[in-house]
Motif scaffolding. Structure first.
Motif, PDB file in Angstrom:
ATOM      1  N   ARG A   1     109.300  17.165  -6.592  1.00  0.00           N
ATOM      2  CA  ARG A   1     110.696  17.428  -6.978  1.00  0.00           C
ATOM      3  C   ARG A   1     111.620  16.344  -6.437  1.00  0.00           C
ATOM      4  NH1 ARG A   1     115.278  19.113  -5.166  1.00  0.00           N
ATOM      5  NH2 ARG A   1     114.606  19.458  -3.038  1.00  0.00           N
ATOM      6  N   ARG A   2     111.427  15.960  -5.180  1.00  0.00           N
ATOM      7  CA  ARG A   2     112.267  14.929  -4.573  1.00  0.00           C
ATOM      8  C   ARG A   2     112.095  13.586  -5.291  1.00  0.00           C
ATOM      9  NH1 ARG A   2     111.503  16.353   1.908  1.00  0.00           N
ATOM     10  NH2 ARG A   2     112.733  18.277   1.829  1.00  0.00           N
ATOM     11  N   LEU A   3     110.833  13.267  -5.617  1.00  0.00           N
ATOM     12  CA  LEU A   3     110.581  12.011  -6.339  1.00  0.00           C
ATOM     13  C   LEU A   3     111.234  12.044  -7.718  1.00  0.00           C
ATOM     14  CD1 LEU A   3     106.860  11.213  -5.428  1.00  0.00           C
ATOM     15  CD2 LEU A   3     108.893   9.940  -4.716  1.00  0.00           C
TER      16      LEU A   3
ATOM     17  N   VAL B   1     111.057   9.269  -0.308  1.00  0.00           N
ATOM     18  CA  VAL B   1     110.230  10.125   0.564  1.00  0.00           C
ATOM     19  C   VAL B   1     109.274   9.217   1.333  1.00  0.00           C
ATOM     20  CG1 VAL B   1     110.376  12.142  -0.941  1.00  0.00           C
ATOM     21  CG2 VAL B   1     108.490  10.557  -1.205  1.00  0.00           C
ATOM     22  N   PRO B   2     108.793   9.652   2.477  1.00  0.00           N
ATOM     23  CA  PRO B   2     107.861   8.835   3.251  1.00  0.00           C
ATOM     24  C   PRO B   2     106.585   8.535   2.453  1.00  0.00           C
ATOM     25  CG  PRO B   2     108.656  10.677   4.560  1.00  0.00           C
ATOM     26  CD  PRO B   2     109.134  10.895   3.162  1.00  0.00           C
TER      27      PRO B   2
ATOM     28  N   LYS C   1     123.609   6.484  -4.536  1.00  0.00           N
ATOM     29  CA  LYS C   1     122.998   6.447  -3.207  1.00  0.00           C
ATOM     30  C   LYS C   1     121.788   7.377  -3.239  1.00  0.00           C
ATOM     31  CE  LYS C   1     123.860   7.170   1.635  1.00  0.00           C
ATOM     32  NZ  LYS C   1     124.657   7.804   2.649  1.00  0.00           N
ATOM     33  N   LYS C   2     120.625   6.820  -2.963  1.00  0.00           N
ATOM     34  CA  LYS C   2     119.399   7.627  -2.984  1.00  0.00           C
ATOM     35  C   LYS C   2     119.270   8.389  -1.666  1.00  0.00           C
ATOM     36  CE  LYS C   2     116.832   4.858  -6.174  1.00  0.00           C
ATOM     37  NZ  LYS C   2     115.529   4.561  -6.663  1.00  0.00           N
ATOM     38  N   GLU C   3     118.925   9.640  -1.831  1.00  0.00           N
ATOM     39  CA  GLU C   3     118.704  10.481  -0.655  1.00  0.00           C
ATOM     40  C   GLU C   3     117.381  10.092  -0.006  1.00  0.00           C
ATOM     41  OE1 GLU C   3     119.297  15.109  -0.047  1.00  0.00           O
ATOM     42  OE2 GLU C   3     119.710  14.489  -2.112  1.00  0.00           O
ATOM     43  N   LYS C   4     117.360  10.064   1.310  1.00  0.00           N
ATOM     44  CA  LYS C   4     116.132   9.717   2.025  1.00  0.00           C
ATOM     45  C   LYS C   4     115.698  10.928   2.842  1.00  0.00           C
ATOM     46  CE  LYS C   4     114.087   6.221   4.923  1.00  0.00           C
ATOM     47  NZ  LYS C   4     114.252   4.966   5.638  1.00  0.00           N
TER      48      LYS C   4
ATOM     49  N   TRP D   1     105.350  17.128   6.407  1.00  0.00           N
ATOM     50  CA  TRP D   1     104.175  17.547   7.168  1.00  0.00           C
ATOM     51  C   TRP D   1     104.343  17.394   8.667  1.00  0.00           C
ATOM     52  CZ3 TRP D   1     103.765  16.186   2.146  1.00  0.00           C
ATOM     53  CH2 TRP D   1     102.995  17.006   1.332  1.00  0.00           C
ATOM     54  N   GLY D   2     105.184  16.508   9.098  1.00  0.00           N
ATOM     55  CA  GLY D   2     105.369  16.327  10.530  1.00  0.00           C
ATOM     56  C   GLY D   2     104.047  15.984  11.183  1.00  0.00           C
TER      57      GLY D   2
END
Length: 198
Positions: free
Chosen positions: A111-113, A119-120, A149-152, A157-158
């Motif tokens: 979803r984020r992509l 994303v990491p 501005k792209k959200e980072k 998973w940490g």
């Protein structure tokens, strides 16, 4: 007493009783053979009959005690299986829960992509490992989205920590055997009591 300990103790008892029963059965067969081959000597025949009766009573006492031990072993096997099954069910439930959490994280990365966010790389890799098609689709949709501005995001998973699962066999062996264990009686004591009872 633990189930594993109790199983070992009572298996040893059953084996000792079986071994002694085998020896006594051979003796009984020898005595019966001698009885059949004895010509008219009534006194000797009565002695053999008495010996055969004693051996039979002793065998019966051994069989009774062995059956008691075997019945308890069967109960222990049922308890062992119950503890085993309970542990396996807990592990399966935990695995299902972990799988659902993992799927939720993978869907969130997709979803984020798709929103065009950053994303990491480790999260992208997880999505790729799960489904290359889903990863490519998410990246393509994300490339079409125009954002000033792209959200980072940080990783979902940490630090992953793997919990060691317990071995169902060990859990079952270490469980309490519970009440109802028959008294341990040495084979020699059973032999002596059978002879005295005669």
């Amino acid at each position: 007493m633990k189930i594993g300990e109790a199983q070992q103790i009572y298996r040893d008892q059953v084996n000792a009783y079986r071994k002694q029963r085998t020896e006594l059965s051979k003796q009984l067969m020898n005595v019966r053979t001698k009885m059949e081959r004895m010509p008219g000597d009534e006194e000797q025949k009565k002695a053999y009959e008495s010996e055969a009766a004693t051996l039979q009573l002793t065998l019966d006492a051994l069989d009774e005690k062995e059956s008691e031990y075997q019945e308890y072993l069967d109960q222990l096997a049922e308890r062992y299986a119950a503890y085993w099954n309970a542990e396996v069910a807990d592990q399966q439930k935990e695995a299902g829960k972990e799988y659902a959490e993992e799927m939720g994280k993978i869907m969130e990365v997709a979803r984020r992509l798709m929103k065009g966010s950053i994303v990491p790389a480790s999260d992208e890799k997880k999505l790729m490992e799960f489904s290359m098609d889903m990863y490519q689709m998410a990246k393509n949709i994300g490339a079409m989205v125009r954002q000033e501005k792209k959200e980072k995001y940080d990783t979902l998973w940490g630090e992953e920590k793997k919990e060691e699962q317990s071995d169902p066999r060990e859990v079952a062996k270490q469980a309490d055997a519970g009440p109802g264990a028959p008294e341990i009686v040495d084979v020699g004591d059973t032999l002596a009591s059978a002879v005295l009872a005669e």
